[in-house]
Design an enzyme around this catalytic site. Sequence first.
Site, mmCIF file in Angstrom:
data_model
loop_
_atom_site.group_PDB
_atom_site.id
_atom_site.type_symbol
_atom_site.label_atom_id
_atom_site.label_comp_id
_atom_site.label_asym_id
_atom_site.label_seq_id
_atom_site.Cartn_x
_atom_site.Cartn_y
_atom_site.Cartn_z
ATOM 1 N N ASP A 140 0.852 -1.191 0.000
ATOM 2 C CA ASP A 140 0.000 0.000 0.000
ATOM 3 C C ASP A 140 0.885 1.237 0.000
ATOM 4 O O ASP A 140 1.712 1.410 0.888
ATOM 5 C CB ASP A 140 -0.898 -0.014 1.237
ATOM 6 C CG ASP A 140 -2.040 0.983 1.145
ATOM 7 O OD1 ASP A 140 -1.829 2.086 0.601
ATOM 8 O OD2 ASP A 140 -3.146 0.662 1.616
ATOM 9 N N LYS A 144 -0.354 10.078 0.573
ATOM 10 C CA LYS A 144 -0.325 11.372 1.243
ATOM 11 C C LYS A 144 0.853 11.431 2.218
ATOM 12 O O LYS A 144 1.120 10.483 2.948
ATOM 13 C CB LYS A 144 -1.636 11.606 1.989
ATOM 14 C CG LYS A 144 -2.843 11.732 1.071
ATOM 15 C CD LYS A 144 -4.120 11.982 1.864
ATOM 16 C CE LYS A 144 -5.317 12.106 0.927
ATOM 17 N NZ LYS A 144 -6.577 12.319 1.670
ATOM 18 N N ASP A 176 5.568 0.439 -7.736
ATOM 19 C CA ASP A 176 5.462 1.318 -8.905
ATOM 20 C C ASP A 176 5.415 2.783 -8.488
ATOM 21 O O ASP A 176 5.136 3.651 -9.310
ATOM 22 C CB ASP A 176 4.200 0.972 -9.708
ATOM 23 C CG ASP A 176 2.930 1.141 -8.887
ATOM 24 O OD1 ASP A 176 2.886 0.611 -7.759
ATOM 25 O OD2 ASP A 176 1.974 1.782 -9.363
ATOM 26 N N GLU A 214 0.867 -5.244 -10.453
ATOM 27 C CA GLU A 214 1.841 -4.754 -11.419
ATOM 28 C C GLU A 214 1.207 -4.552 -12.779
ATOM 29 O O GLU A 214 1.479 -3.546 -13.455
ATOM 30 C CB GLU A 214 3.018 -5.724 -11.526
ATOM 31 C CG GLU A 214 4.053 -5.276 -12.553
ATOM 32 C CD GLU A 214 5.363 -6.027 -12.447
ATOM 33 O OE1 GLU A 214 6.144 -5.715 -11.532
ATOM 34 O OE2 GLU A 214 5.600 -6.932 -13.280
#
Length: 233
Positions: A140, A144, A176, A214
């Site tokens: 995850d 922020k 990513d 992915e």
Amino acid sequence: MTNADTPRRNFYGRAHGKTLRASQKTYLAEDLDRLRLPGVSVQDNPDRAPLDLDTAFPGTGSLWLEVGFGGGEHMVHMAARNPGIRLIGCEPFVNGIAMLLGKIRVAGVENLRIHPADVRDLFDVLPDACVAKVFLNYPDPWPKARHHRRRFVTPGYLLPLARVTAPGAEFRVATDIPDYVRQTLEEVPPAGFTLERQAGPGAAWEDWLSTRYEQKALREGRDPHYLTFRRNG
């Protein structure tokens, strides 16, 4: 560590998603208890005694760990490719657990166990230096800035990880998110790991299985990053 000493932890993230299909409910009802690693939860092990792995997960092979296995495709792939190892997967998301159980039925692999909750509970009870390889695939990102402390690559996770990994153990991170790469490179080495390899698109590990996360990232134009660390001896 006693039950009274067990830290109270906030857990962030989803535990439930879309309504489960009937088949997925069957997998959870019929297979999860058999594959659940015993002695990890506070309910099962209130004194937080170290696991006797010979009893909890019998076998002689190296112990591997996947943190957040998502839909389980990578975990099943690794278990099937390496039948001599023992692989523990941690994932609190019920839908992902159900997906993994379905894949296990199809693949017929037996050399894995599941902790369907917070990986920190597992860190509490694993013996020192028992894990030989760790996978953190598309965690995850908590994009922020005020939530970056919730990422896995922070001391609250990395220091317990360092305790349970053996000298020379491999720690793989795939993401990513460029800022996740930045934080990984900043925080993993001080926890006791050395960067061994950093690669980009088209240069994944030889035994890598691209996950659905992915594939989603690639469809949306985000490049994968693959980082390999080695636990200091």
